[in-house]
Design a protein around this motif. Structure first.
Motif, PDB file in Angstrom:
ATOM      1  N   PRO A  20       8.623   2.948   6.024  1.00  0.00           N
ATOM      2  CA  PRO A  20       8.786   1.921   5.208  1.00  0.00           C
ATOM      3  C   PRO A  20       7.779   1.319   4.291  1.00  0.00           C
ATOM      4  CG  PRO A  20       9.787   1.278   7.608  1.00  0.00           C
ATOM      5  CD  PRO A  20       9.002   2.431   7.711  1.00  0.00           C
ATOM      6  N   LEU A  21       6.475   1.548   4.711  1.00  0.00           N
ATOM      7  CA  LEU A  21       5.329   1.007   3.957  1.00  0.00           C
ATOM      8  C   LEU A  21       5.232   1.869   2.606  1.00  0.00           C
ATOM      9  CD1 LEU A  21       2.956   3.359   4.609  1.00  0.00           C
ATOM     10  CD2 LEU A  21       2.683   1.864   6.563  1.00  0.00           C
ATOM     11  N   ALA A  22       5.913   3.114   2.804  1.00  0.00           N
ATOM     12  CA  ALA A  22       5.734   4.222   1.679  1.00  0.00           C
ATOM     13  C   ALA A  22       6.657   3.574   0.495  1.00  0.00           C
ATOM     14  CB  ALA A  22       5.892   5.646   2.110  1.00  0.00           C
ATOM     15  N   LEU A  23       7.342   2.719   0.760  1.00  0.00           N
ATOM     16  CA  LEU A  23       8.334   2.156  -0.595  1.00  0.00           C
ATOM     17  C   LEU A  23       7.540   1.171  -1.360  1.00  0.00           C
ATOM     18  CD1 LEU A  23      11.285   1.438   1.728  1.00  0.00           C
ATOM     19  CD2 LEU A  23      10.920   3.374   0.117  1.00  0.00           C
ATOM     20  N   ILE A  24       6.219   0.670  -1.023  1.00  0.00           N
ATOM     21  CA  ILE A  24       5.598  -0.309  -1.645  1.00  0.00           C
ATOM     22  C   ILE A  24       5.309   0.409  -3.063  1.00  0.00           C
ATOM     23  CG2 ILE A  24       3.559  -1.392  -1.714  1.00  0.00           C
ATOM     24  CD1 ILE A  24       3.660  -1.778   1.345  1.00  0.00           C
ATOM     25  N   PRO A  25       5.411  -0.209  -4.028  1.00  0.00           N
ATOM     26  CA  PRO A  25       4.938   0.283  -5.485  1.00  0.00           C
ATOM     27  C   PRO A  25       3.604   0.827  -5.330  1.00  0.00           C
ATOM     28  CG  PRO A  25       6.378  -1.614  -5.667  1.00  0.00           C
ATOM     29  CD  PRO A  25       6.083  -1.636  -4.182  1.00  0.00           C
ATOM     30  N   THR A  26       2.707   0.092  -4.996  1.00  0.00           N
ATOM     31  CA  THR A  26       1.301   0.417  -5.300  1.00  0.00           C
ATOM     32  C   THR A  26       0.597   1.400  -3.942  1.00  0.00           C
ATOM     33  OG1 THR A  26       0.652  -1.441  -4.420  1.00  0.00           O
ATOM     34  CG2 THR A  26       0.611  -1.528  -6.444  1.00  0.00           C
ATOM     35  N   TYR A  27       1.797   1.893  -3.136  1.00  0.00           N
ATOM     36  CA  TYR A  27       1.359   2.574  -1.777  1.00  0.00           C
ATOM     37  C   TYR A  27       0.360   3.691  -2.224  1.00  0.00           C
ATOM     38  CZ  TYR A  27       2.162   6.651   1.315  1.00  0.00           C
ATOM     39  OH  TYR A  27       1.929   7.833   2.036  1.00  0.00           O
ATOM     40  N   ARG A  28       0.800   4.652  -2.841  1.00  0.00           N
ATOM     41  CA  ARG A  28      -0.144   5.830  -3.057  1.00  0.00           C
ATOM     42  C   ARG A  28      -1.623   5.447  -3.676  1.00  0.00           C
ATOM     43  NH1 ARG A  28      -0.100  11.173  -2.826  1.00  0.00           N
ATOM     44  NH2 ARG A  28      -1.674  12.334  -4.144  1.00  0.00           N
ATOM     45  N   PRO A  77      -5.374  -6.513  -2.830  1.00  0.00           N
ATOM     46  CA  PRO A  77      -4.455  -6.557  -2.075  1.00  0.00           C
ATOM     47  C   PRO A  77      -3.232  -7.271  -2.420  1.00  0.00           C
ATOM     48  CG  PRO A  77      -6.304  -7.528  -1.333  1.00  0.00           C
ATOM     49  CD  PRO A  77      -6.758  -7.068  -2.321  1.00  0.00           C
ATOM     50  N   GLU A  78      -3.367  -8.319  -3.275  1.00  0.00           N
ATOM     51  CA  GLU A  78      -2.328  -9.155  -3.474  1.00  0.00           C
ATOM     52  C   GLU A  78      -1.266  -8.576  -4.534  1.00  0.00           C
ATOM     53  OE1 GLU A  78      -5.439  -9.210  -6.670  1.00  0.00           O
ATOM     54  OE2 GLU A  78      -5.652  -9.373  -4.681  1.00  0.00           O
ATOM     55  N   LEU A  79      -1.784  -7.269  -4.736  1.00  0.00           N
ATOM     56  CA  LEU A  79      -0.423  -6.370  -5.614  1.00  0.00           C
ATOM     57  C   LEU A  79       0.553  -5.720  -4.527  1.00  0.00           C
ATOM     58  CD1 LEU A  79      -2.821  -4.672  -8.170  1.00  0.00           C
ATOM     59  CD2 LEU A  79      -1.377  -6.815  -8.623  1.00  0.00           C
ATOM     60  N   ILE A  80      -0.026  -5.757  -3.333  1.00  0.00           N
ATOM     61  CA  ILE A  80       0.884  -4.991  -2.271  1.00  0.00           C
ATOM     62  C   ILE A  80       1.968  -6.051  -1.865  1.00  0.00           C
ATOM     63  CG2 ILE A  80       1.012  -4.045   0.011  1.00  0.00           C
ATOM     64  CD1 ILE A  80      -1.691  -2.917  -0.375  1.00  0.00           C
ATOM     65  N   ARG A  81       3.250  -5.818  -1.990  1.00  0.00           N
ATOM     66  CA  ARG A  81       4.218  -6.553  -1.737  1.00  0.00           C
ATOM     67  C   ARG A  81       4.539  -6.414  -0.109  1.00  0.00           C
ATOM     68  NH1 ARG A  81       7.900  -6.994  -7.093  1.00  0.00           N
ATOM     69  NH2 ARG A  81       6.214  -7.877  -8.310  1.00  0.00           N
ATOM     70  N   SER A  82       5.003  -7.544   0.453  1.00  0.00           N
ATOM     71  CA  SER A  82       5.542  -7.211   2.154  1.00  0.00           C
ATOM     72  C   SER A  82       6.990  -6.859   1.935  1.00  0.00           C
ATOM     73  CB  SER A  82       5.333  -8.437   2.738  1.00  0.00           C
ATOM     74  OG  SER A  82       5.988  -9.275   2.128  1.00  0.00           O
ATOM     75  N   GLU A  83       7.707  -6.738   0.693  1.00  0.00           N
ATOM     76  CA  GLU A  83       9.114  -6.323   0.915  1.00  0.00           C
ATOM     77  C   GLU A  83       9.276  -5.308  -0.213  1.00  0.00           C
ATOM     78  OE1 GLU A  83      10.645  -9.897  -1.943  1.00  0.00           O
ATOM     79  OE2 GLU A  83      10.937 -10.275   0.194  1.00  0.00           O
ATOM     80  N   ALA A  84      10.339  -4.677  -0.295  1.00  0.00           N
ATOM     81  CA  ALA A  84      10.883  -3.523  -1.138  1.00  0.00           C
ATOM     82  C   ALA A  84      12.304  -3.785  -1.232  1.00  0.00           C
ATOM     83  CB  ALA A  84      10.625  -2.029  -0.798  1.00  0.00           C
ATOM     84  N   ARG A  85      12.682  -3.474  -2.665  1.00  0.00           N
ATOM     85  CA  ARG A  85      14.097  -3.531  -2.794  1.00  0.00           C
ATOM     86  C   ARG A  85      14.673  -2.055  -2.802  1.00  0.00           C
ATOM     87  NH1 ARG A  85      17.037  -4.596  -7.918  1.00  0.00           N
ATOM     88  NH2 ARG A  85      19.191  -5.708  -7.444  1.00  0.00           N
ATOM     89  N   VAL A  86      15.860  -1.899  -2.187  1.00  0.00           N
ATOM     90  CA  VAL A  86      16.740  -0.694  -2.371  1.00  0.00           C
ATOM     91  C   VAL A  86      18.032  -0.901  -2.731  1.00  0.00           C
ATOM     92  CG1 VAL A  86      17.100   1.326  -0.926  1.00  0.00           C
ATOM     93  CG2 VAL A  86      15.034   0.183  -0.526  1.00  0.00           C
ATOM     94  N   VAL A  87      18.344  -0.310  -3.663  1.00  0.00           N
ATOM     95  CA  VAL A  87      19.968  -0.215  -4.275  1.00  0.00           C
ATOM     96  C   VAL A  87      20.558   0.958  -3.979  1.00  0.00           C
ATOM     97  CG1 VAL A  87      21.392  -0.539  -6.365  1.00  0.00           C
ATOM     98  CG2 VAL A  87      19.061  -2.019  -6.129  1.00  0.00           C
ATOM     99  N   VAL A  88      21.667   0.869  -3.309  1.00  0.00           N
ATOM    100  CA  VAL A  88      22.522   1.953  -2.866  1.00  0.00           C
ATOM    101  C   VAL A  88      24.061   1.803  -3.576  1.00  0.00           C
ATOM    102  CG1 VAL A  88      23.509   3.151  -0.882  1.00  0.00           C
ATOM    103  CG2 VAL A  88      21.204   2.147  -0.688  1.00  0.00           C
ATOM    104  N   SER A  89      24.364   2.679  -4.324  1.00  0.00           N
ATOM    105  CA  SER A  89      25.668   2.572  -4.845  1.00  0.00           C
ATOM    106  C   SER A  89      26.540   3.782  -4.068  1.00  0.00           C
ATOM    107  CB  SER A  89      25.448   3.118  -6.388  1.00  0.00           C
ATOM    108  OG  SER A  89      24.702   2.205  -7.174  1.00  0.00           O
TER     109      SER A  89
END
Length: 327
Positions: free
Chosen positions: A239-247, A280-292
């Motif tokens: 799940p942590l790989a979904l963070i936008p600034t992960y890589r 580190p403030e750029l790392i959000r603790s949540e991610a949004r996933v849209v499934v259609s």
């Protein structure tokens, strides 16, 4: 257990069966060695030291080796077997005394037990005192005790098991381990992050944690930063790989890393993400996933059934369905 799987592995190699081992197919060759050690001319050699013809009913070493190597031979190993298995069978032809009885435990440098339903890594593995590589992928291992691992181990692969806790593995881990593969297991953070430090793995070069349930990127990076020799890291599928600034955060936080998620880290990428580790403030603790969902097959359409019943004197019957899915 791993011991039972190892015994089955040896049985399948047939190290004591034709064309390997000792038997009627090479009896005079080993009688010759015994006679020579006793100071008498042995069978199989003449006074000039030249090899004599192979006795009837026996096979020459060359013929026996060809039976092992020719892919059309019924005694050849399947192509997916490891090179070490082939070498062991060759030793069983040329020098079977080296792999007889308990001596065989000193020969193994690599052991691959894949998809054999192994649940327990028992103390029988300690007999392999020279073991450097242990591959136990696609089994059913949930816990593994480091007390049952040879201290000589450099590669430990546990991909596709059910490991959820690293405490037992980190009690006395092999000090020279260079690769640890824990992909496709059940690790969850942050409770397991504390075991991924140089205190337990001082020589770790490669670490695979892919497709687990790790969620705390900041906490994990703070532990991994102590692994000074780490060059290859796989975290994709968590799940942590979904963070936008992960890589970018990982690239800047671990400057000695060479490969992340099977992708090489080049100088341009390091320059691009320079300074991100200090934000580190750029790392959000949540991610949004849209499934259609475009279409669901196999479920009757309620509206069609209702239309067929319009105008009938019978009471209207309403059909409804509840569909759930997991991803």
């Amino acid at each position: 257990s791993i011991s039972a799987a190892f015994r089955e592995h040896l049985k399948r190699l047939g190290l004591q069966d034709f064309p390997c081992g000792r038997g009627s197919w090479n009896k005079s060759r080993f009688d010759a060695r015994t006679s020579s050690r006793r100071g008498r001319p042995g069978l199989g050699t003449n006074r000039a030291g030249q090899e004599e013809a192979v006795p009837p009913g026996e096979e020459s070493p060359e013929a026996l080796m060809e039976m092992l190597s020719d892919r059309h031979s019924p005694w050849a190993l399947p192509p997916d077997r490891s090179p070490q298995d082939q070498r062991l069978r060759e030793m069983a032809v040329l020098t079977p005394e080296l792999i007889h009885g308990s001596k065989i435990f000193q020969v193994f440098r690599s052991l691959r037990i894949i998809g054999k339903g192994v649940e327990e890594v028992d103390e029988g593995l300690l007999q392999l005192e020279q073991l450097e590589e242990l591959i136990l992928s696609a089994n059913q291992i949930s816990r593994i005790s480091s007390a049952n691992l040879p201290r000589t181990l450099k590669v430990l692969e546990l991909c596709c098991n059910a490991v959820a806790d690293l405490q037992d593995l980190c009690a006395q881990p092999p000090p020279e381990l260079q690769h640890l593969g824990l992909g496709y297991n059940r690790l969850h953070g942050p409770s397991q992050d504390k075991y991924l430090t140089a205190d337990f793995w001082p020589n770790l070069v490669s670490l695979d944690l892919s497709f687990n349930n790790l969620t705390d990127l900041l906490g994990l990076v703070s532990q991994l930063s102590s692994l000074q020799k780490l060059r290859v890291l796989v975290l994709q599928g968590n799940p942590l790989a979904l963070i936008p600034t992960y890589r970018g955060f990982l690239v800047d936080s671990l400057p000695k890393l060479s490969i992340l998620d099977d992708i090489h880290i080049g100088p341009d990428e390091r320059h691009q993400f320079h300074g991100l580790a200090r934000q580190p403030e750029l790392i959000r603790s949540e991610a949004r996933v849209v499934v259609s969902i475009g279409e669901i097959k196999g479920v009757p359409d309620p509206s069609i059934r209702q239309q067929l019943e319009v105008g009938s004197e019978a009471p209207v019957i309403t059909y409804s369905y509840r569909v759930t899915y997991e991803f």
